[in-house]
Design an enzyme around this catalytic site. Structure first.
Site, PDB file in Angstrom:
ATOM      1  N   ARG A  21       0.825  -1.220   0.000  1.00 51.72           N
ATOM      2  CA  ARG A  21       0.000   0.000   0.000  1.00 51.72           C
ATOM      3  C   ARG A  21       0.852   1.260   0.000  1.00 51.72           C
ATOM      4  NH1 ARG A  21      -3.397  -0.857   5.082  1.00 51.72           N
ATOM      5  NH2 ARG A  21      -1.427  -1.784   5.680  1.00 51.72           N
ATOM      6  N   ASN A  39      -6.121  -3.051   2.147  1.00 58.14           N
ATOM      7  CA  ASN A  39      -6.120  -4.499   2.287  1.00 58.14           C
ATOM      8  C   ASN A  39      -7.554  -4.979   2.448  1.00 58.14           C
ATOM      9  OD1 ASN A  39      -3.323  -4.705   2.256  1.00 58.14           O
ATOM     10  ND2 ASN A  39      -3.128  -4.757   4.472  1.00 58.14           N
TER      11      ASN A  39
END
Length: 91
Positions: A21, A39
Protein backbone atom coordinates in the site's frame (compact mmCIF):
# COMPACT_ATOMS: atom_id res chain seq x y z
CA UNK A 1 -8.14 17.62 -22.09
CA UNK A 2 -9.51 14.08 -22.05
CA UNK A 3 -12.09 13.05 -19.48
CA UNK A 4 -10.73 11.29 -16.39
CA UNK A 5 -11.22 7.56 -15.95
CA UNK A 6 -11.41 5.37 -12.83
CA UNK A 7 -10.73 1.68 -12.34
CA UNK A 8 -11.05 -0.76 -9.46
CA UNK A 9 -8.25 -3.30 -9.30
CA UNK A 10 -8.03 -6.35 -7.03
CA UNK A 11 -4.46 -7.58 -6.66
CA UNK A 12 -4.04 -11.27 -5.83
CA UNK A 13 -0.93 -12.99 -4.51
CA UNK A 14 1.48 -12.34 -1.65
CA UNK A 15 0.52 -8.68 -1.40
CA UNK A 16 -0.22 -7.98 2.27
CA UNK A 17 2.44 -7.30 4.88
CA UNK A 18 5.00 -6.42 2.22
CA UNK A 19 4.63 -2.62 2.00
CA UNK A 20 2.33 -2.83 -1.03
CA UNK A 21 0.00 0.00 0.00
CA UNK A 22 2.81 2.44 0.81
CA UNK A 23 4.59 1.64 -2.44
CA UNK A 24 1.30 2.11 -4.31
CA UNK A 25 0.86 5.53 -2.72
CA UNK A 26 4.35 6.57 -3.86
CA UNK A 27 3.71 5.22 -7.36
CA UNK A 28 0.37 7.05 -7.60
CA UNK A 29 2.17 10.33 -6.91
CA UNK A 30 4.55 9.64 -9.81
CA UNK A 31 1.62 9.22 -12.20
CA UNK A 32 -0.52 12.05 -10.75
CA UNK A 33 -3.49 9.76 -10.09
CA UNK A 34 -6.00 9.91 -7.25
CA UNK A 35 -7.80 7.18 -5.33
CA UNK A 36 -7.34 4.71 -2.51
CA UNK A 37 -5.59 1.45 -1.72
CA UNK A 38 -6.53 -0.95 1.06
CA UNK A 39 -6.12 -4.50 2.29
CA UNK A 40 -9.17 -6.74 2.02
CA UNK A 41 -10.02 -9.53 4.46
CA UNK A 42 -9.41 -12.25 1.84
CA UNK A 43 -5.71 -11.34 1.57
CA UNK A 44 -6.00 -9.27 -1.58
CA UNK A 45 -5.31 -5.56 -2.06
CA UNK A 46 -7.95 -3.29 -3.60
CA UNK A 47 -6.93 -0.14 -5.44
CA UNK A 48 -9.23 2.44 -6.98
CA UNK A 49 -7.29 4.69 -9.32
CA UNK A 50 -8.58 7.81 -11.06
CA UNK A 51 -6.99 10.27 -13.44
CA UNK A 52 -5.88 10.54 -17.05
CA UNK A 53 -6.06 7.36 -19.13
CA UNK A 54 -2.27 7.39 -19.39
CA UNK A 55 -1.77 7.80 -15.64
CA UNK A 56 -4.31 5.13 -14.75
CA UNK A 57 -2.85 2.70 -17.31
CA UNK A 58 0.65 3.28 -15.91
CA UNK A 59 -0.61 2.66 -12.37
CA UNK A 60 -2.40 -0.53 -13.41
CA UNK A 61 0.79 -1.73 -15.10
CA UNK A 62 2.64 -1.11 -11.83
CA UNK A 63 -0.04 -3.01 -9.85
CA UNK A 64 0.75 -6.08 -11.98
CA UNK A 65 4.32 -5.95 -10.61
CA UNK A 66 4.00 -4.29 -7.19
CA UNK A 67 7.00 -3.62 -4.97
CA UNK A 68 9.91 -6.08 -5.11
CA UNK A 69 8.76 -7.64 -1.81
CA UNK A 70 5.37 -8.63 -3.29
CA UNK A 71 4.48 -11.60 -5.48
CA UNK A 72 1.55 -10.60 -7.69
CA UNK A 73 -0.33 -13.56 -9.16
CA UNK A 74 -3.05 -11.65 -11.01
CA UNK A 75 -4.90 -8.35 -11.11
CA UNK A 76 -8.63 -8.08 -11.85
CA UNK A 77 -9.45 -4.64 -13.28
CA UNK A 78 -12.78 -3.08 -14.14
CA UNK A 79 -13.96 0.43 -14.95
CA UNK A 80 -15.99 2.22 -12.28
CA UNK A 81 -17.66 5.62 -11.98
CA UNK A 82 -15.35 8.62 -11.72
CA UNK A 83 -15.64 10.29 -8.29
CA UNK A 84 -13.61 13.46 -8.86
CA UNK A 85 -11.20 12.63 -6.04
CA UNK A 86 -7.91 14.35 -5.44
CA UNK A 87 -4.98 12.75 -3.67
CA UNK A 88 -4.21 9.08 -3.17
CA UNK A 89 -4.64 7.61 0.29
CA UNK A 90 -4.23 4.38 2.16
CA UNK A 91 -7.65 3.38 3.47
Amino acid sequence: MASPVRVRAIVHGSVQGVGFRWAAQREAAKHAVAGTVRNLLDGTVEAEVEGSREGVDAMVAWLHEGPSSARVERVDVRDVTVKGESGFRIA
